[in-house]
Design a protein around this motif. Structure first.
Motif, PDB file in Angstrom:
ATOM      1  N   GLY A  26       0.829  -1.187   0.000  1.00 19.01           N
ATOM      2  CA  GLY A  26       0.000   0.000   0.000  1.00 19.01           C
ATOM      3  C   GLY A  26       0.867   1.241   0.000  1.00 19.01           C
ATOM      4  O   GLY A  26       2.098   1.168   0.045  1.00 19.01           O
ATOM      5  N   VAL A  27       0.235   2.393  -0.050  1.00 13.59           N
ATOM      6  CA  VAL A  27       0.954   3.667  -0.047  1.00 13.59           C
ATOM      7  C   VAL A  27       0.369   4.556   1.046  1.00 13.59           C
ATOM      8  O   VAL A  27      -0.837   4.806   1.067  1.00 13.59           O
ATOM      9  N   TYR A  28       1.217   5.000   1.940  1.00 12.53           N
ATOM     10  CA  TYR A  28       0.832   5.840   3.074  1.00 12.53           C
ATOM     11  C   TYR A  28       0.166   7.115   2.572  1.00 12.53           C
ATOM     12  O   TYR A  28       0.702   7.805   1.700  1.00 12.53           O
ATOM     13  N   SER A  29      -1.001   7.453   3.119  1.00 12.46           N
ATOM     14  CA  SER A  29      -1.752   8.613   2.634  1.00 12.46           C
ATOM     15  C   SER A  29      -2.621   9.177   3.750  1.00 12.46           C
ATOM     16  O   SER A  29      -3.414   8.460   4.357  1.00 12.46           O
ATOM     17  N   ASN A  30      -2.477  10.480   3.994  1.00  8.48           N
ATOM     18  CA  ASN A  30      -3.309  11.137   4.991  1.00  8.48           C
ATOM     19  C   ASN A  30      -4.781  11.162   4.595  1.00  8.48           C
ATOM     20  O   ASN A  30      -5.654  11.310   5.460  1.00  8.48           O
ATOM     21  N   THR A  31      -5.069  11.003   3.313  1.00  2.45           N
ATOM     22  CA  THR A  31      -6.456  10.957   2.858  1.00  2.45           C
ATOM     23  C   THR A  31      -7.225   9.862   3.595  1.00  2.45           C
ATOM     24  O   THR A  31      -8.397  10.040   3.963  1.00  2.45           O
ATOM     25  N   ASN A  32      -6.572   8.734   3.824  1.00  6.49           N
ATOM     26  CA  ASN A  32      -7.218   7.620   4.528  1.00  6.49           C
ATOM     27  C   ASN A  32      -7.723   8.043   5.895  1.00  6.49           C
ATOM     28  O   ASN A  32      -8.839   7.703   6.304  1.00  6.49           O
ATOM     29  N   TYR A  33      -6.916   8.792   6.637  1.00  2.00           N
ATOM     30  CA  TYR A  33      -7.266   9.107   8.013  1.00  2.00           C
ATOM     31  C   TYR A  33      -8.236  10.287   8.124  1.00  2.00           C
ATOM     32  O   TYR A  33      -8.983  10.380   9.111  1.00  2.00           O
ATOM     33  N   LEU A  34      -8.277  11.152   7.132  1.00  2.00           N
ATOM     34  CA  LEU A  34      -9.334  12.158   7.138  1.00  2.00           C
ATOM     35  C   LEU A  34     -10.679  11.486   6.854  1.00  2.00           C
ATOM     36  O   LEU A  34     -11.706  11.881   7.425  1.00  2.00           O
ATOM     37  N   LEU A  35     -10.681  10.474   5.997  1.00  2.00           N
ATOM     38  CA  LEU A  35     -11.911   9.707   5.786  1.00  2.00           C
ATOM     39  C   LEU A  35     -12.346   8.992   7.062  1.00  2.00           C
ATOM     40  O   LEU A  35     -13.538   8.928   7.380  1.00  2.00           O
ATOM     41  N   LEU A  36     -11.399   8.474   7.814  1.00  3.05           N
ATOM     42  CA  LEU A  36     -11.736   7.815   9.079  1.00  3.05           C
ATOM     43  C   LEU A  36     -12.326   8.819  10.072  1.00  3.05           C
ATOM     44  O   LEU A  36     -13.222   8.473  10.850  1.00  3.05           O
ATOM     45  N   ALA A  37     -11.851  10.056  10.045  1.00  2.87           N
ATOM     46  CA  ALA A  37     -12.427  11.080  10.907  1.00  2.87           C
ATOM     47  C   ALA A  37     -13.888  11.339  10.534  1.00  2.87           C
ATOM     48  O   ALA A  37     -14.753  11.466  11.411  1.00  2.87           O
ATOM     49  N   GLU A  38     -14.154  11.405   9.235  1.00  3.57           N
ATOM     50  CA  GLU A  38     -15.540  11.576   8.789  1.00  3.57           C
ATOM     51  C   GLU A  38     -16.396  10.368   9.189  1.00  3.57           C
ATOM     52  O   GLU A  38     -17.549  10.507   9.601  1.00  3.57           O
ATOM     53  N   LEU A  39     -15.822   9.194   9.075  1.00  8.39           N
ATOM     54  CA  LEU A  39     -16.526   7.965   9.460  1.00  8.39           C
ATOM     55  C   LEU A  39     -16.881   7.989  10.941  1.00  8.39           C
ATOM     56  O   LEU A  39     -17.996   7.628  11.343  1.00  8.39           O
ATOM     57  N   LEU A  40     -15.944   8.423  11.773  1.00  7.95           N
ATOM     58  CA  LEU A  40     -16.197   8.535  13.212  1.00  7.95           C
ATOM     59  C   LEU A  40     -17.361   9.483  13.498  1.00  7.95           C
ATOM     60  O   LEU A  40     -18.213   9.201  14.344  1.00  7.95           O
ATOM     61  N   GLU A  41     -17.372  10.598  12.803  1.00  6.14           N
ATOM     62  CA  GLU A  41     -18.417  11.582  13.065  1.00  6.14           C
ATOM     63  C   GLU A  41     -19.798  11.029  12.740  1.00  6.14           C
ATOM     64  O   GLU A  41     -20.754  11.245  13.487  1.00  6.14           O
ATOM     65  N   ARG A  42     -19.908  10.289  11.641  1.00  9.15           N
ATOM     66  CA  ARG A  42     -21.211   9.763  11.252  1.00  9.15           C
ATOM     67  C   ARG A  42     -21.634   8.589  12.139  1.00  9.15           C
ATOM     68  O   ARG A  42     -22.820   8.373  12.356  1.00  9.15           O
ATOM     69  N   ALA A  43     -20.659   7.888  12.683  1.00 10.38           N
ATOM     70  CA  ALA A  43     -20.994   6.760  13.560  1.00 10.38           C
ATOM     71  C   ALA A  43     -21.361   7.201  14.962  1.00 10.38           C
ATOM     72  O   ALA A  43     -22.167   6.557  15.639  1.00 10.38           O
ATOM     73  N   THR A  44     -20.765   8.311  15.426  1.00  8.67           N
ATOM     74  CA  THR A  44     -20.934   8.718  16.821  1.00  8.67           C
ATOM     75  C   THR A  44     -21.871   9.906  16.999  1.00  8.67           C
ATOM     76  O   THR A  44     -22.340  10.159  18.111  1.00  8.67           O
ATOM     77  N   GLY A  45     -22.116  10.660  15.936  1.00 13.61           N
ATOM     78  CA  GLY A  45     -22.967  11.836  16.059  1.00 13.61           C
ATOM     79  C   GLY A  45     -22.300  13.023  16.705  1.00 13.61           C
ATOM     80  O   GLY A  45     -22.959  14.006  17.055  1.00 13.61           O
ATOM     81  N   THR A  81     -18.225  15.335  16.790  1.00 16.71           N
ATOM     82  CA  THR A  81     -17.020  15.533  15.988  1.00 16.71           C
ATOM     83  C   THR A  81     -15.982  14.468  16.323  1.00 16.71           C
ATOM     84  O   THR A  81     -15.942  13.942  17.442  1.00 16.71           O
ATOM     85  N   ALA A  82     -15.130  14.176  15.348  1.00 11.46           N
ATOM     86  CA  ALA A  82     -14.060  13.207  15.583  1.00 11.46           C
ATOM     87  C   ALA A  82     -13.151  13.694  16.704  1.00 11.46           C
ATOM     88  O   ALA A  82     -12.715  12.902  17.553  1.00 11.46           O
ATOM     89  N   GLU A  83     -12.866  14.992  16.720  1.00 15.75           N
ATOM     90  CA  GLU A  83     -11.985  15.545  17.744  1.00 15.75           C
ATOM     91  C   GLU A  83     -12.572  15.338  19.140  1.00 15.75           C
ATOM     92  O   GLU A  83     -11.858  14.969  20.074  1.00 15.75           O
ATOM     93  N   ARG A  84     -13.859  15.579  19.277  1.00 21.08           N
ATOM     94  CA  ARG A  84     -14.473  15.409  20.600  1.00 21.08           C
ATOM     95  C   ARG A  84     -14.505  13.940  21.009  1.00 21.08           C
ATOM     96  O   ARG A  84     -14.219  13.602  22.168  1.00 21.08           O
ATOM     97  N   TYR A  85     -14.853  13.075  20.055  1.00 18.85           N
ATOM     98  CA  TYR A  85     -14.907  11.652  20.404  1.00 18.85           C
ATOM     99  C   TYR A  85     -13.529  11.150  20.828  1.00 18.85           C
ATOM    100  O   TYR A  85     -13.400  10.447  21.843  1.00 18.85           O
ATOM    101  N   ILE A  86     -12.499  11.479  20.062  1.00 21.03           N
ATOM    102  CA  ILE A  86     -11.143  11.031  20.400  1.00 21.03           C
ATOM    103  C   ILE A  86     -10.713  11.618  21.747  1.00 21.03           C
ATOM    104  O   ILE A  86     -10.104  10.929  22.579  1.00 21.03           O
ATOM    105  N   VAL A 129      -4.189  18.805   8.404  1.00 22.58           N
ATOM    106  CA  VAL A 129      -4.103  17.365   8.689  1.00 22.58           C
ATOM    107  C   VAL A 129      -5.137  16.875   9.696  1.00 22.58           C
ATOM    108  O   VAL A 129      -5.484  15.695   9.694  1.00 22.58           O
ATOM    109  N   GLY A 130      -5.643  17.753  10.554  1.00 24.90           N
ATOM    110  CA  GLY A 130      -6.691  17.371  11.490  1.00 24.90           C
ATOM    111  C   GLY A 130      -6.383  16.082  12.248  1.00 24.90           C
ATOM    112  O   GLY A 130      -5.259  15.868  12.719  1.00 24.90           O
TER     113      GLY A 130
END
Length: 372
Positions: free
Chosen positions: A170-189, A191-196, A246-247
């Motif tokens: 694979g190739v290391y990419s920050n795009t992956n982890y910004l998508l994971l932040a969006e995924l967290l927000e939709r799963a938890t209701g 912000t990703a920052e608050r949940y983390i 980078v968030g």
């Protein structure tokens, strides 16, 4: 009681990193209940203010372990499926066949094939990773830019893919982890920052760690000196910087002591379950941003000398600063190291970074810290 920390050797190795060209370096090494901490050099090259081992610091992609742990908590709860297509969760961000082919596990492990958005967000880095054709101008132009996360994701998703989903390396990419932040927000209701903050940083009991909302580092901290491969001479301070570029992929502020505590608790199954930790430690080959093929799990990667114990953790860089935190698999021996300069290497004729004395000095410090 036998002292399992060679304090004189650690002091000498830390000082050698400073002498090799790092203005300031600080670290903490632990072995069970024994702790060594040290600092060498200055936090401000103008005033001569010394660095201190308790300083808060931007730790870059070490953030990814925190974000990965948050996602794994949601996998444990059943709200996120580790091997389900990301398009089912984020159809607007990863549509069509790619959304059906890319799984959450692929995002966590950088095997999605999604490109890095950074060269598209920073115009002077457009040729990245061809370093000789890049320039540092965007670092100044965008110091206080407030990026929209979904726009950054769009840059990475719309860019030519760097591989097929699930294909290694694979190739290391920050795009992956910004998508994971969006995924967290939709799963938890929330912000990703608050949940983390509440469920990872809070669960670990970290007192000096945060995902920042502004451009400043609160509390005692060092300036951060970026050289961008000799193109910024003398190196310039970028400690004041809006980290929305980078968030939850790399914006964390922490201390070396907090990092050691976090990884110790993670390895003990106190942040995610031991079953989830086992998933995080399943590695596949990934091409790092430095162009090297490394073993990478889900927000964790291993390192270790041949025939020696394996350590798990993550490294990270931001403009001007860097850190590495590694913990032995049993959680007993740990190190966390922070430096206040980056990319002092000059480039050779092919545009690749040439060896710098700092590289070998840091490698020697890591060996002493991990193995004595």
């Amino acid at each position: 009681m036998i002292d399992r920390l060679d304090r004189a050797a650690l002091d000498a190795a830390l000082e050698a990193v400073h002498r090799a060209g790092v203005p300031g370096v600080f670290a903490e090494v632990r072995d069970g209940d024994q702790v060594w901490s040290g600092a060498a050099g200055v936090a401000d090259v103008t005033t001569g203010r010394p660095v201190d081992a308790g300083m808060r610091h931007r730790v870059g992609s070490i953030t990814k372990t925190f974000t990965a742990a948050a996602v794994m908590q949601q996998v444990e709860s059943g709200r996120i499926g580790l091997d389900t297509p990301v398009g089912g969760h984020l159809p607007d961000l990863v549509p069509g066949e790619r959304g059906e082919a890319i799984t959450v596990r692929m995002l966590l492990g950088h095997t999605s094939g999604l490109a890095e958005y950074l060269p598209y967000a920073y115009p002077s880095l457009k040729a990245f990773p061809v370093l000789s054709d890049t320039g540092p101008e965007s670092l100044d132009d965008l110091r206080f830019e407030r990026f929209d996360r979904t726009e950054l994701i769009g840059m990475g998703v719309s860019a030519p893919p760097v591989g097929s989903p699930g294909v290694t390396p694979g190739v290391y990419s920050n795009t992956n982890y910004l998508l994971l932040a969006e995924l967290l927000e939709r799963a938890t209701g929330t912000t990703a920052e608050r949940y983390i903050s509440e469920n990872v940083i809070g669960r670990a009991g970290l007192r000096d760690t945060e995902l920042p909302t502004g451009a400043h580092v609160d509390g005692d901290h060092s300036k951060l000196y970026e050289a961008w491969f000799g193109m910024i001479d003398p190196p310039r301070d970028y400690s004041v910087y809006d980290m929305s570029w980078v968030g939850p992929a790399a914006s964390l502020i922490s201390t070396v002591s907090d990092l050691n505590r976090f990884y110790r608790m993670l390895m003990a199954g106190k942040i995610v379950t031991l079953s989830s930790l086992a998933q995080m430690r399943r590695t596949r080959p990934v091409v790092s941003q430095e162009g090297e093929v490394i073993d990478y799990g889900l927000g964790l990667h291993p390192t270790g000398a041949p025939g020696q114990d394996v350590f798990w953790g993550h490294g990270g860089t931001v403009w001007g600063g860097g850190a590495l935190a590694m913990t032995r698999a049993d959680g007993q021996r740990q190190m966390a190291v922070a430096v206040n300069t980056q990319r002092r290497n000059t480039l050779d004729a092919s545009g690749r970074p040439e060896p710098h004395p700092v590289d070998s000095a840091l490698a020697a410090l890591y060996r002493v810290a991990m193995y004595g």
